[in-house]
Design an enzyme around this catalytic site. Structure first.
Site, mmCIF file in Angstrom:
data_model
loop_
_atom_site.group_PDB
_atom_site.id
_atom_site.type_symbol
_atom_site.label_atom_id
_atom_site.label_comp_id
_atom_site.label_asym_id
_atom_site.label_seq_id
_atom_site.Cartn_x
_atom_site.Cartn_y
_atom_site.Cartn_z
ATOM 1 N N LEU A 62 -16.050 -6.084 10.371
ATOM 2 C CA LEU A 62 -16.797 -5.516 11.654
ATOM 3 C C LEU A 62 -16.252 -6.242 12.830
ATOM 4 O O LEU A 62 -15.627 -7.314 12.626
ATOM 5 C CB LEU A 62 -18.227 -5.808 11.757
ATOM 6 C CG LEU A 62 -19.205 -5.119 10.613
ATOM 7 C CD1 LEU A 62 -20.644 -5.232 10.863
ATOM 8 C CD2 LEU A 62 -18.887 -3.679 10.993
ATOM 9 N N ASP A 63 -15.781 -5.451 13.719
ATOM 10 C CA ASP A 63 -15.044 -6.042 15.215
ATOM 11 C C ASP A 63 -15.961 -6.977 15.665
ATOM 12 O O ASP A 63 -17.295 -7.163 15.502
ATOM 13 C CB ASP A 63 -15.001 -5.187 16.025
ATOM 14 C CG ASP A 63 -14.017 -3.809 15.599
ATOM 15 O OD1 ASP A 63 -13.240 -4.078 14.902
ATOM 16 O OD2 ASP A 63 -14.304 -3.006 16.300
ATOM 17 N N HIS A 64 -15.531 -8.133 16.193
ATOM 18 C CA HIS A 64 -16.239 -9.085 16.582
ATOM 19 C C HIS A 64 -17.472 -8.847 17.711
ATOM 20 O O HIS A 64 -18.171 -9.344 17.739
ATOM 21 C CB HIS A 64 -15.455 -10.270 17.683
ATOM 22 C CG HIS A 64 -15.095 -9.648 18.936
ATOM 23 N ND1 HIS A 64 -13.966 -8.706 19.458
ATOM 24 C CD2 HIS A 64 -15.550 -10.039 20.240
ATOM 25 C CE1 HIS A 64 -14.124 -8.652 20.696
ATOM 26 N NE2 HIS A 64 -15.233 -9.267 21.342
ATOM 27 N N HIS A 95 -10.939 -0.187 13.636
ATOM 28 C CA HIS A 95 -11.533 0.108 14.923
ATOM 29 C C HIS A 95 -11.802 1.647 14.757
ATOM 30 O O HIS A 95 -11.855 2.561 15.760
ATOM 31 C CB HIS A 95 -10.933 0.231 16.218
ATOM 32 C CG HIS A 95 -10.464 -1.336 16.617
ATOM 33 N ND1 HIS A 95 -11.444 -2.474 16.159
ATOM 34 C CD2 HIS A 95 -9.212 -1.885 17.097
ATOM 35 C CE1 HIS A 95 -10.899 -3.613 16.778
ATOM 36 N NE2 HIS A 95 -9.654 -3.221 17.416
ATOM 37 N N LYS A 113 -14.527 3.354 17.108
ATOM 38 C CA LYS A 113 -14.231 3.375 18.499
ATOM 39 C C LYS A 113 -12.940 4.166 18.886
ATOM 40 O O LYS A 113 -13.018 4.866 19.710
ATOM 41 C CB LYS A 113 -13.688 1.883 19.107
ATOM 42 C CG LYS A 113 -15.017 0.699 18.948
ATOM 43 C CD LYS A 113 -14.399 -0.461 19.008
ATOM 44 C CE LYS A 113 -15.461 -1.190 18.758
ATOM 45 N NZ LYS A 113 -15.188 -2.795 18.859
#
Ligand code: URA
Length: 239
Positions: free
Chosen positions: A105-107, A188, A191
């Site tokens: 997962l992205d930060h 990503h 997004k």
């Protein structure tokens, strides 16, 4: 059934090197069934074994399967660069046993992060061939419209992707929030899909994997729990 010496048991459970585990045992810091065992070569059945180190109880586990409710500002990478790594949220034994995130997962993404030290399990969960649905709640910068939902369902073209990527399903939750289900895990992806459909993702939370939901686990952000077999079966039940 498998019998192992206590030093090897502790090492397998992430309590350090074999030498380090031997020292721990010889120092009287390890007990089984309430009695200290100071001989590193003493052998025990590992099935259903409970032991204590520095007075803290542990169950022997051949492998560890956990879900962390990941908070924002933690990185999934093995060598985090800008934020602390997700492993810092777990007991240090897990890093020693090489527990790692299943996918990333992205930060700034929150929510359900599966972690394990079982290679075949990690591989199976990450394989695109398994078509395991990942369910996200996304907060969009601009209002969610029927056109946005339609584009995400029809598929949007992302830079570096040969074919358009589509959501498996997608529905509006409120003015600015939508639930989107993906079977791939491209970089990503949510997004970029929202951006390609003309909006912007302000916040993202993974709320379920397969049929296992974060709500059912009842974890606050930063909390984690072990998954039992039934819960692991749910992970692939939507597949
Ligand atoms: N999609 C994203 O854009 N980010 C994530 O962290 C997961 C899916």
């Amino acid at each position: 059934m498998s019998k192992q010496t206590l030093d090897r048991i502790l090492q397998s459970q992430g309590f350090g090197t074999r030498k380090g585990c031997q020292k721990l045992i010889e120092a009287g810091e390890v007990s089984i069934a309430g009695a200290s065992v100071a001989d590193p070569r003493a052998a025990f059945e590992t099935d259903a074994l409970e032991f204590a180190v520095y007075g803290e109880s542990w169950d022997y586990r051949e492998h560890v399967y956990i879900v962390l409710n990941k908070p924002a500002n933690f990185e999934c990478s093995r060598k985090p660069s800008h934020h602390p790594g997700v492993l810092t949220l777990l007991p240090e034994q897990f890093a020693w046993r090489d527990v790692q995130p299943v996918g990333r997962l992205d930060h700034d993404t929150t929510g359900m992060l599966l972690m394990s030290d079982d290679g075949p399990f990690i591989h199976a969960q990450s394989s695109p061939k398994k078509h395991i649905p990942k369910i996200y709640a996304a907060t969009a910068h601009d209002p969610v419209t029927p056109e946005l939902i339609a584009s995400l369902l029809a598929g949007v073209k992302l830079h570096d992707e040969p074919a358009p990527l589509a959501a498996v399903s997608c529905r509006q939750l409120d003015d600015h929030r939508l639930e989107i289900v993906l079977e791939q895990g491209k970089y990503h992806q949510v997004k970029r899909m929202l951006a390609a459909a003309g909006n912007h993702c302000d916040a993202l939370c993974r709320i379920a994997i397969g049929g296992l939901t974060l709500a059912a686990l009842g974890l606050a952000e930063g909390e984690w729990c072990y998954l039992d077999e039934a819960q692991r079966a749910l992970l692939v039940s939507g597949a």
